[in-house]
Structures are given as structure tokens and as C-alpha cells.
Scaffold this motif. Structure first.
Motif, PDB file in Angstrom:
ATOM      1  N   ILE A 198       0.871  -1.177   0.000  1.00  0.00           N
ATOM      2  CA  ILE A 198       0.000   0.000   0.000  1.00  0.00           C
ATOM      3  C   ILE A 198       0.905   1.223   0.000  1.00  0.00           C
ATOM      4  N   GLY A 199       0.754   2.055  -1.021  1.00  0.00           N
ATOM      5  CA  GLY A 199       1.640   3.215  -1.104  1.00  0.00           C
ATOM      6  C   GLY A 199       1.070   4.252  -2.039  1.00  0.00           C
ATOM      7  N   SER A 200       1.977   5.068  -2.588  1.00  0.00           N
ATOM      8  CA  SER A 200       1.533   6.079  -3.534  1.00  0.00           C
ATOM      9  C   SER A 200       2.394   6.011  -4.780  1.00  0.00           C
ATOM     10  N   THR A 201       1.797   6.377  -5.894  1.00  0.00           N
ATOM     11  CA  THR A 201       2.553   6.353  -7.153  1.00  0.00           C
ATOM     12  C   THR A 201       3.466   7.569  -7.183  1.00  0.00           C
ATOM     13  N   MET A 202       4.270   7.629  -8.271  1.00  0.00           N
ATOM     14  CA  MET A 202       5.170   8.780  -8.362  1.00  0.00           C
ATOM     15  C   MET A 202       4.397  10.076  -8.610  1.00  0.00           C
ATOM     16  N   HIS A 203       3.145   9.909  -8.993  1.00  0.00           N
ATOM     17  CA  HIS A 203       2.332  11.114  -9.217  1.00  0.00           C
ATOM     18  C   HIS A 203       1.507  11.469  -7.985  1.00  0.00           C
TER      19      HIS A 203
END
Lengths: 424, 235
Positions: A177-182
Motif C-alpha cells: 500500500i503506497g503512492s505512485t510517483m504522481h
């Protein structure tokens, strides 16, 4: 006359064979010790370079300024083209992309409900490309505690201690669970196919290690990477060259105003490694210096003793009519020739041993099975440019100076005294 | 000084520092040795015999006085000139033979000729003759370590005579030899003296040597106490 003197040297084994052997051993030890110390220090750098810094690291200029925050939104794009250009510009190096990112992993139970959850320090490296050296450099086969290495983009390795804490075993599926580069929220499932004991400080604690292709999918980073690490092909770090390359590389891209332009940072300028490199330089000088002084004193004394032993012979030669300068000169030339012989042989054997250590090394992993420290299990050496000539001082200069000191007696003493010493 | 003097010494004094004091080894020695003489310095240990020989040979320097060898004043000579004088005109025979152990008999005898830059042929001929003279033609390839004391001293004699010097200085040449070898050595030296008119100066306290001397110079405590022509008593 020269032939006569050569005969004398060759027949008197303590002046020729034994002296050459003693000098050979001294120079051999000096060369091997130099290579060994260089190898040890290089190995200390190597582990950090492989896992963190590379010999040089290429990021965007903006990423370099905020590197401690791992700002994925400042990552490099167009990595394939950048890598091609780097490989073309620096044929003595190879380059590999990686993505360093953080997130949570969620470990579900049999019904798909969260059983365990925890943070991960994730790293995506090139595990699957043909020709990639990452598996070899990370020594993953030896560090694998359980399971196997990833064979596809959605497979990953988990730190052994962390896996046990989360009760994850090979075959379990975890959700990143994380965030994309955007900056968008993302989840991605990875199959844990193995656990590893990296054993390098905090890096090993919450490690999730996967192939870069899987991370690119998970983080929406097609053809992207947070950094490209560059290594010298022989894996030996050359600080001066790395600093010069980085300066040239960055100078060529200055003035574009593009904060996403590639920016090269040498190992020295990362994580305060410059101070460590300077310390290591001083340490090498001290270690080598002390050893050299000892070897030099031994071989200096060899020169003195070899000459003192011959006072009687020198006295006879002077009595028969040889001049003092001729006797002294012949002693110095003899000592020089013997010293050069020992230096050449000792350097050749020493370099051969160091070359073996450099290329093959001695694997003492079997003795270190229960020893989980961030050091290599292979003893390495390194041939440095000074290895070729550093033996000249202890091998040639020291015995020649010793001979000259002892030979001063020819000029300082009455010649009759030399006979008395012969008869004593 | 007579025109044919080999050695002329006047008021020779030699002091050696020893600890805090000074030892007077020679106290105003006057001596003249003519060409072809067969003379010996006779005296007890410490009387100054070896010191006198060393000074004549240019191995030691006098404290005072003058020493002329073959008409040359040694006081005015550089080390190189003294070495040249020894190389060309003086042969040494030592009590302990002092052969160079790593060289063969032939090479030991050849060494003075190498210093004189003689050709291969000249060296071969001269060494063969010298070794034949001392009866060691069959030992050319032997090393000194394999020789007896008598043989070693004969090699040393061959080395001293091979360049046909004007003067041979012999320091206790029989001290390490038995009676038979001592007589053999002395007979060889007498023959050389008679055949080549080489001047010999011995230092000795060996009666076997004294029996061959034609001039005996007694040295006691650094002074010449008597200097007499003697008739050799040896057969």
C-alpha cells in the motif's frame, strides 16, 4: 674484473641467493599487504556502493537536492535512453536503475482479512534482465534464508527477521500500500517467494526487495527510476575519476535550467562518504607506513650485516691494491643488483597473489555461517598502481643504504683495522 | 738513502688511541732495506712488528716521520696512489692466509693481475707459473676451504708473487703452520728471493723463520734494539 665479481656474488649464497630470498620475501609481504589493505578498504566501500550509493549515482537534479526524503515525484523518466547514453559515454562502467520507495504491506489471513501490517523500506532493482549483475553483487543466493529468488515482476523477497515477525513464509501474497510517483494511492500484490538476511544495518530490517519491473507497475513509473547507479566494471572505486566524471557530466548539463535533467553524484558526495574516504586514505598510509618501516629496517640491516661480514675480504682486496672507491663501488653495485633481483621477483609473486585475491578471492563463508555482520565473506585484494614500485624502497634502497653505511668503514677506518676484524 | 733502497724509514712514530690513553706502537724507528734483502723484524707480540709492516705497505699511516718505498714518499700519496703502489710493487703474505673463500685457487692467484688489467693469456701464464713455483699446479680448481694450512699459505705466496713485485711483506707467515710446512714455505720464499731479487721483510717471532734470515732486526717496545746481518742456519 666484472666477471670475477659476479662469480663471487653467485658463489657466495649469503650474498646472492639468501639475500635475494630475504628481499623477495620482504617485498612480497609488502606488496601483498598493500593489496590486502586496499582490498579490505575497497570491500568496505563496495557493500555500501552496491546497496546505496553506486560508484556514481544519477538522479534528477531536484531529486539529488531532496534525496533524504525519497521524493518519488522527482524521479527520473526516460531511463532507458539515459542508461544507453551513460553506457556509451562511460565504457569502463555499467549502470543499473533502481527505485527506492516506502509503503505499508498488508498480510491477509485465509479469509482475506488483514492479519498483520507493517511499514517497508522497499527497493526495486534489476533482478530479471539478462546481463544484470545485481543478483551477483547483492550476493542474493548466499543471503537467501528461505525460498527462492524472484522470477517474475510480481514476486518479491522479504527481510528474514521481518518476515518472521509478520509470520510470512514463501508463497504468501502480501499487498503493498503506497503512492505512485504522481502522488496517487496505489495497492499492488506481491508474492513473497523468499526471505533474505541482508545484514546491512537498517537496510535489512524492513526490506522488501523486488524486480524494478514490478515496482514500475505498482508505482506507475513506466521507464522511470528514482536513481541510476553506476559502477566501475572491475568494481573498484576510483575516487578521483568518479569525482571528475561527475563534474564533467554535470558541467555538460549546466545552464539548461531543467530541474529534472540527469545529475551525477559521486560516492564521495553521498551520506558523508567523503569524510570516510579521507579517513581511509590516512588509515592506509598509516597501516602501510608502519609495515613498510618494519620491512625496511629488516632489509636495511640485511645490507649492513652482509657488508660487515665482509670486512676481512675488503681488507685483503685493499691490501692487494684495489682502490677504496672501487671496493666501495662494487659493494654498492652488487647490493643494487641483488636488491633489484629480489624486488622484481617479490613484486611479481606478490602481484600474482593479489591478482588472485582481486579476481577470485578467498571465500571463508563456511567459517562465518553464524556471523551476521555486513561484511563480505570473500577476502579480496586490490592491485594499486603503487604496488608495482612500492617494493623499491624496502627492497633496493634500504639494503643499498645499509651497504653504504657499512661500507663507510672502508673510508673511515685504517685498512689495517679491517684485518684485525677479520682475524677477530 | 742509497739508490737501490727498497725501503727507507726515518724517525717513524706511530700512536694508537686506546680508550682514553694513547699507545706508542713505534717510537722513532729508522730503517733502510735494500733491494733483494731477506730481512726479518723479530720481537715479541706487541713490539710493533705488524704496525711497521702495515705502514710500509700503506695500510696504516704514520703519526710522525717519513717512509719511502721504492723512492716514493708515502706521506705525499693519496689513497689511490697508495693502492696503485701496492697493486704494482708490493705483495702481502698474511699469518691467516686471507684467501678469498668463494674463489678457486687459480682465481685467488689471478686477482692481483685482474687489478693490473693483464690480458687473459698473460694471466693464465703468470698464474700457472706462480702455482707451479709453490707446487700447487694440481689444485687450481680447489676452493680454499678444501686446502690444508700449508697449501693455503702456498696459495697466498703465489698470489703475492704472481705480479712479480719488488717487495714482499710477510706478517708471521708460518705462525699457523707446523714445522715441516714452515720449512717448505721458507724454502720457497728463499728461492723466490734468490731468483727474482725480490726484497722480503718478515715480521716473526718464529725461530724457524729466523733460521733463514740474512738480516735480523730486533724490535722491542717500538724501538729497534739491534739490526744485524745474520748467516742463515737452515739447510
Amino acid at each position: 674484473m666484472i666477471r670475477f665479481l659476479i662469480k663471487g656474488v653467485l658463489r657466495d649464497r649469503s650474498r646472492s641467493l639468501f639475500s635475494v630470498i630475504a628481499i623477495t620475501i620482504g617485498v612480497f609481504l609488502a606488496v601483498v599487504y598493500r593489496g590486502f589493505v586496499a582490498g579490505i578498504f575497497d570491500d568496505m566501500l563496495r557493500q555500501g556502493a552496491i546497496m546505496m550509493t553506486g560508484h556514481v549515482k544519477v538522479t534528477t537534479r531536484a531529486y539529488a537536492e531532496e534525496a533524504a526524503l525519497l521524493p518519488m515525484d522527482l524521479a527520473l523518466l526516460g531511463v532507458d535512453e539515459t542508461m544507453e547514453q551513460l553506457s556509451a559515454d562511460y565504457p569502463g562502467m555499467f549502470f543499473t536503475p533502481r527505485i527506492v520507495f516506502g509503503g505499508l504491506i498488508d498480510v491477509p489471513d485465509e479469509e482475506g482479512v488483514t492479519r498483520e501490517q507493517g511499514p517497508v523500506a522497499a527497493m526495486a532493482i534489476d533482478l530479471l534482465s539478462s546481463g544484470s549483475r545485481q543478483v551477483e553483487l547483492w550476493d542474493l543466493e548466499n543471503r537467501l534464508v528461505d525460498g527462492r529468488l524472484p522470477q517474475s515482476a510480481d514476486e518479491a523477497l522479504l527481510g528474514d527477521v521481518y518476515a518472521r515477525r509478520l509470520m510470512v513464509v514463501p508463497g504468501d501474497i502480501v499487498t503493498l500500500i503506497g503512492s505512485t510517483m504522481h502522488g496517487a494511492f496505489t495497492t499492488h500484490n506481491f508474492t513473497i517467494v523468499g526471505t533474505v538476511a541482508i545484514g546491512v544495518g537498517s537496510l535489512g530490517k524492513n526490506l522488501l526487495l523486488t524486480d524494478i519491473s514490478g515496482a514500475r507497475q505498482a508505482l506507475d513509473m513506466a521507464d522511470g527510476a528514482t536513481e541510476i547507479l553506476g559502477f566501475y566494471t572491475d568494481m573498484f572505486y576510483d575516487d578521483d575519476a568518479a569525482v571528475a566524471r561527475a563534474a564533467d557530466y554535470n558541467a555538460a548539463r549546466n545552464g539548461t535550467g531543467d530541474e529534472f535533467a540527469p545529475y551525477m553524484v559521486p560516492l564521495r558526495d553521498q551520506y558523508n562518504m567523503g569524510a570516510m574516504l579521507d579517513y581511509m586514505d590516512v588509515a592506509v598510509v598509516i597501516f602501510i607506513g608502519v609495515f613498510f618501516i618494519v620491512i625496511t629496517i629488516v632489509l636495511w640491516n640485511l645490507g649492513i650485516m652482509n657488508s660487515l661480514r665482509r670486512y676481512g675480504e675488503l681488507g685483503v682486496r685493499l691490501a692487494i691494491g684495489e682502490s677504496k672507491a672501487h671496493v666501495f663501488g662494487s659493494m654498492v653495485i652488487e647490493s643494487t643488483v641483488v636488491g633489484i633481483g629480489g624486488w622484481l621477483v617479490g613484486t611479481a609473486i606478490g602481484l600474482a597473489v593479489v591478482y588472485y585475491l582481486q579476481e577470485v578471492g578467498i571465500d571463508y563463508g563456511a567459517m562465518m555461517e553464524d556471523f551476521n555482520m555486513p561484511i563480505s565473506h570473500v577476502m579480496r585484494g586490490k592491485i594499486t598502481p603503487d604496488s608495482f614500485y612500492l617494493g623499491l624502497f624496502p627492497g633496493v634502497v634500504a639494503p643499498v643504504v645499509g651497504t653504504m653505511l657499512a661500507g663507510r668503514a672502508i673510508f673511515k677506518r685504517e685498512m689495517s683495522q679491517l684485518f684485525k676484524e677479520l682475524e677477530a | 738513502m742509497s739508490a737501490d733502497s727498497a725501503i727507507q724509514i726515518e724517525s717513524l712514530v706511530k700512536h694508537f688511541p686506546m680508550g682514553g690513553s694513547v699507545v706508542e706502537a713505534l717510537k722513532g724507528v729508522n730503517l733502510a732495506l735494500g733491494a733483494g734483502e731477506f730481512a726479518g723484524l723479530v720481537g715479541p707480540s706487541g713490539s710493533g712488528k705488524t704496525t711497521l709492516l702495515n705502514i710500509i705497505g700503506g695500510l696504516d699511516s704514520p703519526t710522525q716521520g717519513s717512509v719511502r718505498v721504492l723512492g716514493e714518499d708515502l706521506a705525499n700519496k693519496t689513497h689511490k696512489q697508495l693502492a696503485d703502489l701496492r697493486k704494482e710493487h708490493i705483495g702481502f703474505i698474511f699469518q691467516t692466509f686471507n684467501l678469498l673463500p668463494v674463489y678457486t685457487v687459480f682465481e685467488n692467484v689471478e686477482f692481483p693481475l685482474l687489478l693490473l688489467n693483464r690480458t687473459n693469456g698473460e694471466r693464465q701464464k703468470a698464474v700457472d707459473e706462480a702455482l707451479e713455483r709453490v707446487g700447487l699446479s694440481h689444485k687450481t680448481k680447489a676452493r680454499p676451504a678444501t686446502l690444508s694450512g700449508g697449501e693455503s699459505q702456498r696459495v697466498a705466496i703465489a698470489r703475492a708473487i704472481v705480479k712479480q713485485p719488488s717487495i714482499i711483506l710477510a706478517d708471521e707467515p708460518t705462525a699457523n703452520l707446523d714445522a715441516e710446512n714452515s720449512h717448505n714455505i721458507m724454502r720457497i720464499l728463499v728461492e723466490l728471493n734468490e731468483d727474482n731479487s725480490t726484497s722480503f721483510l718478515f715480521s716473526t717471532h718464529d725461530e724457524k723463520v729466523m733460521a733463514y734470515l740474512r738480516r735480523t732486526i730486533h724490535l722491542v717496545d717500538g724501538n729497534i734494539t739491534s739490526d744485524e746481518v745474520t748467516t742463515p742456519s737452515a739447510p
